[in-house]
Design a protein around this motif. Structure first.
Motif, PDB file in Angstrom:
ATOM      1  N   UNK A  21       0.831  -1.209   0.000  1.00 49.82           N
ATOM      2  CA  UNK A  21       0.000   0.000   0.000  1.00 49.82           C
ATOM      3  C   UNK A  21       0.866   1.260   0.000  1.00 49.82           C
ATOM      4  N   UNK A  22       1.910   1.265   0.793  1.00 48.78           N
ATOM      5  CA  UNK A  22       2.818   2.408   0.864  1.00 48.78           C
ATOM      6  C   UNK A  22       3.476   2.659  -0.483  1.00 48.78           C
ATOM      7  N   UNK A  23       3.987   1.602  -1.097  1.00 49.51           N
ATOM      8  CA  UNK A  23       4.633   1.759  -2.396  1.00 49.51           C
ATOM      9  C   UNK A  23       3.655   2.261  -3.454  1.00 49.51           C
ATOM     10  N   UNK A  26       3.190   5.990  -2.841  1.00 43.46           N
ATOM     11  CA  UNK A  26       4.367   6.729  -3.282  1.00 43.46           C
ATOM     12  C   UNK A  26       4.415   6.809  -4.807  1.00 43.46           C
ATOM     13  N   UNK A  27       4.109   5.701  -5.455  1.00 46.30           N
ATOM     14  CA  UNK A  27       4.147   5.635  -6.914  1.00 46.30           C
ATOM     15  C   UNK A  27       3.108   6.559  -7.530  1.00 46.30           C
ATOM     16  N   UNK A  31       1.702  10.549  -1.739  1.00 43.97           N
ATOM     17  CA  UNK A  31       2.451  10.562  -0.493  1.00 43.97           C
ATOM     18  C   UNK A  31       3.895  10.897  -0.813  1.00 43.97           C
ATOM     19  N   UNK A  32       4.529  11.636   0.092  1.00 45.92           N
ATOM     20  CA  UNK A  32       5.951  11.928  -0.093  1.00 45.92           C
ATOM     21  C   UNK A  32       6.767  11.090   0.882  1.00 45.92           C
ATOM     22  N   UNK A  33       7.980  10.808   0.501  1.00 44.88           N
ATOM     23  CA  UNK A  33       8.855  10.008   1.346  1.00 44.88           C
ATOM     24  C   UNK A  33       9.110  10.724   2.673  1.00 44.88           C
ATOM     25  N   UNK A  34       9.347  12.019   2.626  1.00 46.82           N
ATOM     26  CA  UNK A  34       9.620  12.768   3.855  1.00 46.82           C
ATOM     27  C   UNK A  34       8.444  12.735   4.825  1.00 46.82           C
ATOM     28  N   UNK A  35       7.245  12.895   4.305  1.00 43.52           N
ATOM     29  CA  UNK A  35       6.053  12.868   5.157  1.00 43.52           C
ATOM     30  C   UNK A  35       5.862  11.486   5.788  1.00 43.52           C
TER      31      UNK A  35
END
Length: 70
Positions: A21-23, A26-27, A31-35
């Motif tokens: 779900x996260x990937x 991000x894709x 969502x941003x990696x920093x957040x």
């Protein structure tokens, strides 16, 4: 022992689903990696606190200095 393995397998499955779900987020740019990094660091602190509070003392009598009965 079987219940422990089942619980560990369930945790591993939940982790894999969460990572997928996260990937996907991000894709897709939702969502941003920093957040997400900041959110997970906060979650880590919360979880560490919960683990510390859940630690249970050893209430077994094996550590007590009891008189010997013969």
């Amino acid at each position: 022992m079987n219940r422990k393995k089942e619980a560990l397998d369930e945790i591993q499955l939940q982790e894999a689903v969460a990572n997928i779900d996260l990937l996907n987020q991000l894709k897709d740019g939702g969502l941003t990696v920093d957040a997400e990094f900041a959110r997970l660091k906060d979650m880590e602190k919360d979880c560490e606190g919960l683990v510390t509070m859940a630690a249970v003392s050893d209430w077994s009598i094996s550590g007590l200095d009891l008189p010997q009965v013969f």
